[in-house]
Design a protein around this motif. Sequence first.
Motif, PDB file in Angstrom:
ATOM      1  N   ARG A 113       0.803  -1.220   0.000  1.00  0.00           N
ATOM      2  CA  ARG A 113       0.000   0.000   0.000  1.00  0.00           C
ATOM      3  C   ARG A 113       0.840   1.276   0.000  1.00  0.00           C
ATOM      4  O   ARG A 113       0.526   2.221  -0.737  1.00  0.00           O
ATOM      5  N   PRO A 114       1.917   1.350   0.796  1.00  0.00           N
ATOM      6  CA  PRO A 114       2.711   2.594   0.785  1.00  0.00           C
ATOM      7  C   PRO A 114       3.297   2.910  -0.591  1.00  0.00           C
ATOM      8  O   PRO A 114       3.415   4.081  -0.963  1.00  0.00           O
ATOM      9  N   ILE A 115       3.669   1.899  -1.343  1.00  0.00           N
ATOM     10  CA  ILE A 115       4.261   2.117  -2.663  1.00  0.00           C
ATOM     11  C   ILE A 115       3.174   2.337  -3.708  1.00  0.00           C
ATOM     12  O   ILE A 115       3.264   3.243  -4.544  1.00  0.00           O
ATOM     13  N   ILE A 116       2.141   1.528  -3.668  1.00  0.00           N
ATOM     14  CA  ILE A 116       1.092   1.583  -4.701  1.00  0.00           C
ATOM     15  C   ILE A 116       0.246   2.839  -4.586  1.00  0.00           C
ATOM     16  O   ILE A 116      -0.049   3.509  -5.585  1.00  0.00           O
ATOM     17  N   TYR A 117      -0.138   3.205  -3.341  1.00  0.00           N
ATOM     18  CA  TYR A 117      -1.043   4.339  -3.143  1.00  0.00           C
ATOM     19  C   TYR A 117      -0.340   5.566  -2.570  1.00  0.00           C
ATOM     20  O   TYR A 117      -0.954   6.619  -2.456  1.00  0.00           O
ATOM     21  N   GLY A 118       0.920   5.405  -2.185  1.00  0.00           N
ATOM     22  CA  GLY A 118       1.658   6.523  -1.605  1.00  0.00           C
ATOM     23  C   GLY A 118       1.088   6.992  -0.289  1.00  0.00           C
ATOM     24  O   GLY A 118       1.069   8.192   0.003  1.00  0.00           O
ATOM     25  N   THR A 119       0.611   6.059   0.520  1.00  0.00           N
ATOM     26  CA  THR A 119       0.025   6.413   1.808  1.00  0.00           C
ATOM     27  C   THR A 119       0.724   5.675   2.934  1.00  0.00           C
ATOM     28  O   THR A 119       1.168   4.539   2.772  1.00  0.00           O
ATOM     29  N   SER A 120       0.834   6.354   4.053  1.00  0.00           N
ATOM     30  CA  SER A 120       1.417   5.717   5.244  1.00  0.00           C
ATOM     31  C   SER A 120       0.339   5.381   6.266  1.00  0.00           C
ATOM     32  O   SER A 120       0.629   4.840   7.329  1.00  0.00           O
ATOM     33  N   ALA A 121      -0.916   5.695   5.919  1.00  0.00           N
ATOM     34  CA  ALA A 121      -2.024   5.406   6.825  1.00  0.00           C
ATOM     35  C   ALA A 121      -2.211   3.889   6.941  1.00  0.00           C
ATOM     36  O   ALA A 121      -2.133   3.168   5.943  1.00  0.00           O
TER      37      ALA A 121
END
Length: 305
Positions: A113-121
């Motif tokens: 998720r952090p790489i694909i969506y650029g989110t740290s949530a």
Amino acid sequence: MSASTLTLIVRPRGRPIKNLPETITVRSDASTSEIFQEIAKASQFSIHRLRVTKGSDGSPINNVGEATVHDTGLRNKSAVDVKDLGPQISWRTVFIVEYLGPLLIHPLMYFGRPIIYGTSAPATQLQKLTLLMCVIHFAKREFETLFVHRFSSATMPISNIYKNSGYYWVLSGFNLAYWSYGPSSPAAKPSNPLFTYLGIALFAIGEICNYSTHVTLKNLRRPGSTERGIPQGLAFNLVTCPNYMFEAIAWIGVALVNWSLSTVIFIIVAVGQMGVWAWKKEKRYRKEFGDKYKRKRYAILPGIW
């Protein structure tokens, strides 16, 4: 009747088959599989790549089962037509590959998720639950492929692996995973707990009952045989293919958890395809079992289809 030695005339049908013999010799009391073995030995083709039919009426000859050459109506100097079905691959291999896609894609996209969506949530509980449901479903599918399913045909054309894998890898893999685990997914927002609990219940019921019907279908066919019995048991009195019905119920459970349009699209496409398969099976049951079979009004969904 005393057994005799028959000479069968072998004719090619469709594409040329190198080294196809003009005739083969088999005993009248031999299994029909002997016809395939003699042709395969001469042509150096796998028996699974050959389709053999009677020259007189085009009816297929099976390479498994207990029927003898005499039972088929073939006699001395009878003709058989042989068709090359092209490169083949086992049904079991195709199933393993097609289910492996989503089984790997969902965890990869979830943890990526952090790489694909650029989110740290962090992922929400609904997104975690969606992942768990999808992994359980396709892990169960792999288990059934290895230890439960018995296939009426040993192989299928090798090109089918691309079509089948594309369907599962794209529609229930990338499509479902991408729209389920992102920060804008409906599963990333709070939902009514009642819908979540209902979704979990439907998923559990669907998966357990789907497995039960697969075991029932397995027990209808003896190992190494294509002969079937009439399916009876859980929900078989309601629809032709309750395994498909329970599959749909399980995915409706997933949809109630993640509220993703991608899940709804997958359900619509899947139910449409399973419905076509179910009606074909209903027609086959009616033809195969005749009056012994209780005809079903609905193939997959009671009161609907």
